[in-house]
Design a protein around this motif. Structure first.
Motif, short mmCIF file in Angstrom:
data_model
loop_
_atom_site.label_atom_id
_atom_site.label_comp_id
_atom_site.label_asym_id
_atom_site.label_seq_id
_atom_site.Cartn_x
_atom_site.Cartn_y
_atom_site.Cartn_z
N VAL A 164 0.87 -1.17 0.00
CA VAL A 164 0.00 0.00 0.00
C VAL A 164 0.91 1.23 0.00
O VAL A 164 2.12 1.10 0.13
CB VAL A 164 -0.96 0.01 1.22
N TYR A 165 0.33 2.40 -0.12
CA TYR A 165 1.14 3.61 -0.27
C TYR A 165 0.76 4.64 0.80
O TYR A 165 -0.41 4.87 1.05
CB TYR A 165 0.98 4.17 -1.68
N THR A 166 1.77 5.22 1.41
CA THR A 166 1.56 6.23 2.44
C THR A 166 2.34 7.48 2.08
O THR A 166 3.30 7.43 1.32
CB THR A 166 2.05 5.73 3.82
N THR A 167 1.91 8.61 2.63
CA THR A 167 2.63 9.86 2.43
C THR A 167 3.26 10.29 3.75
O THR A 167 2.87 9.81 4.82
CB THR A 167 1.68 10.97 1.93
N GLU A 168 4.22 11.17 3.66
CA GLU A 168 4.94 11.65 4.84
C GLU A 168 4.00 12.29 5.86
O GLU A 168 4.07 12.03 7.05
CB GLU A 168 6.01 12.66 4.40
N GLY B 15 0.51 12.23 5.66
CA GLY B 15 -0.82 11.63 5.72
C GLY B 15 -0.99 10.63 6.85
O GLY B 15 -0.04 10.21 7.50
N LYS B 16 -2.25 10.27 7.06
CA LYS B 16 -2.58 9.30 8.11
C LYS B 16 -3.31 8.09 7.55
O LYS B 16 -3.82 7.27 8.28
CB LYS B 16 -3.45 9.98 9.17
N THR C 122 -0.20 11.30 -3.84
CA THR C 122 0.93 12.01 -4.44
C THR C 122 2.11 12.07 -3.48
O THR C 122 1.94 12.32 -2.28
CB THR C 122 0.53 13.43 -4.86
N GLY C 123 3.30 11.79 -4.00
CA GLY C 123 4.51 11.81 -3.18
C GLY C 123 4.54 10.69 -2.16
O GLY C 123 5.03 10.86 -1.06
N SER C 124 4.03 9.53 -2.53
CA SER C 124 3.91 8.44 -1.57
C SER C 124 5.04 7.43 -1.67
O SER C 124 5.81 7.42 -2.62
CB SER C 124 2.58 7.72 -1.79
N THR C 125 5.11 6.59 -0.65
CA THR C 125 6.11 5.53 -0.58
C THR C 125 5.38 4.21 -0.38
O THR C 125 4.44 4.12 0.40
CB THR C 125 7.03 5.76 0.64
N GLY C 126 5.83 3.15 -1.08
CA GLY C 126 5.25 1.83 -0.92
C GLY C 126 5.65 1.20 0.40
O GLY C 126 6.80 1.35 0.84
N ILE C 127 4.72 0.52 1.04
CA ILE C 127 4.96 -0.12 2.33
C ILE C 127 4.00 -1.32 2.41
O ILE C 127 2.94 -1.31 1.80
CB ILE C 127 4.72 0.89 3.48
N LYS C 128 4.38 -2.35 3.12
CA LYS C 128 3.51 -3.51 3.30
C LYS C 128 2.31 -3.13 4.17
O LYS C 128 2.44 -2.33 5.10
CB LYS C 128 4.26 -4.69 3.92
N LEU C 129 1.16 -3.70 3.87
CA LEU C 129 -0.07 -3.40 4.59
C LEU C 129 0.09 -3.63 6.09
O LEU C 129 -0.32 -2.80 6.90
CB LEU C 129 -1.23 -4.23 4.05
N SER C 130 0.71 -4.73 6.47
CA SER C 130 0.87 -5.03 7.89
C SER C 130 1.70 -3.96 8.60
O SER C 130 1.40 -3.56 9.72
CB SER C 130 1.52 -6.40 8.08
N GLU C 131 2.71 -3.45 7.92
CA GLU C 131 3.56 -2.40 8.49
C GLU C 131 2.79 -1.08 8.61
O GLU C 131 2.92 -0.36 9.59
CB GLU C 131 4.81 -2.21 7.63
N ALA C 132 2.00 -0.77 7.60
CA ALA C 132 1.19 0.45 7.64
C ALA C 132 0.22 0.41 8.82
O ALA C 132 0.05 1.41 9.53
CB ALA C 132 0.42 0.63 6.32
N LYS D 139 0.62 -1.31 11.60
CA LYS D 139 1.41 -1.20 12.83
C LYS D 139 1.75 0.25 13.14
O LYS D 139 1.81 0.65 14.30
CB LYS D 139 2.72 -1.99 12.71
N LYS D 140 1.97 1.05 12.09
CA LYS D 140 2.33 2.45 12.26
C LYS D 140 1.11 3.35 12.49
O LYS D 140 1.25 4.55 12.63
CB LYS D 140 3.13 2.94 11.05
N GLY D 141 -0.08 2.76 12.50
CA GLY D 141 -1.28 3.53 12.81
C GLY D 141 -2.01 4.12 11.62
O GLY D 141 -2.95 4.90 11.79
N PHE D 142 -1.60 3.80 10.40
CA PHE D 142 -2.30 4.30 9.22
C PHE D 142 -3.65 3.62 9.10
O PHE D 142 -3.81 2.46 9.44
CB PHE D 142 -1.48 4.05 7.95
N LYS D 143 -4.63 4.34 8.59
CA LYS D 143 -5.99 3.85 8.36
C LYS D 143 -6.24 3.77 6.86
O LYS D 143 -5.60 4.49 6.09
CB LYS D 143 -7.02 4.78 9.00
N PRO D 144 -7.19 2.95 6.39
CA PRO D 144 -7.46 2.87 4.95
C PRO D 144 -8.05 4.17 4.40
O PRO D 144 -8.84 4.83 5.08
CB PRO D 144 -8.47 1.73 4.82
#
Length: 73
Positions: free
Chosen positions: A30-34, A36-37, A48-58, A60-65
């Protein structure tokens, strides 16, 4: 005796198939931004300006869909 052997062979094959089908699903990227949440699908217009990361890691870091692209939960 042959019938018992055939039954045992069939049970072994069915067990092997069952185990193969219960493997964990892949951990998608999945993709996250610096700033974003949320995490996004690859084609989301909000990533825009995102980085790829594994869903499980996202998670763990508190990101929501993302509410726009609705990536795998």
């Amino acid at each position: 005796m042959r019938k018992l052997s055939s039954i045992l062979t069939a049970v072994a094959l069915l067990t092997a198939v069952s185990v193969a089908q219960t493997k964990k699903p892949a951990d998608p990227t999945v993709y996250t931004t610096e700033a974003g949440k949320a995490y996004h699908k690859k084609n989301c217009k909000l990533k825009t300006g995102s980085t790829g990361i594994k869903l499980s890691e996202a998670k763990k870091k508190g990101f929501k869909p993302c509410k726009v692209c609705k990536p795998a939960v």
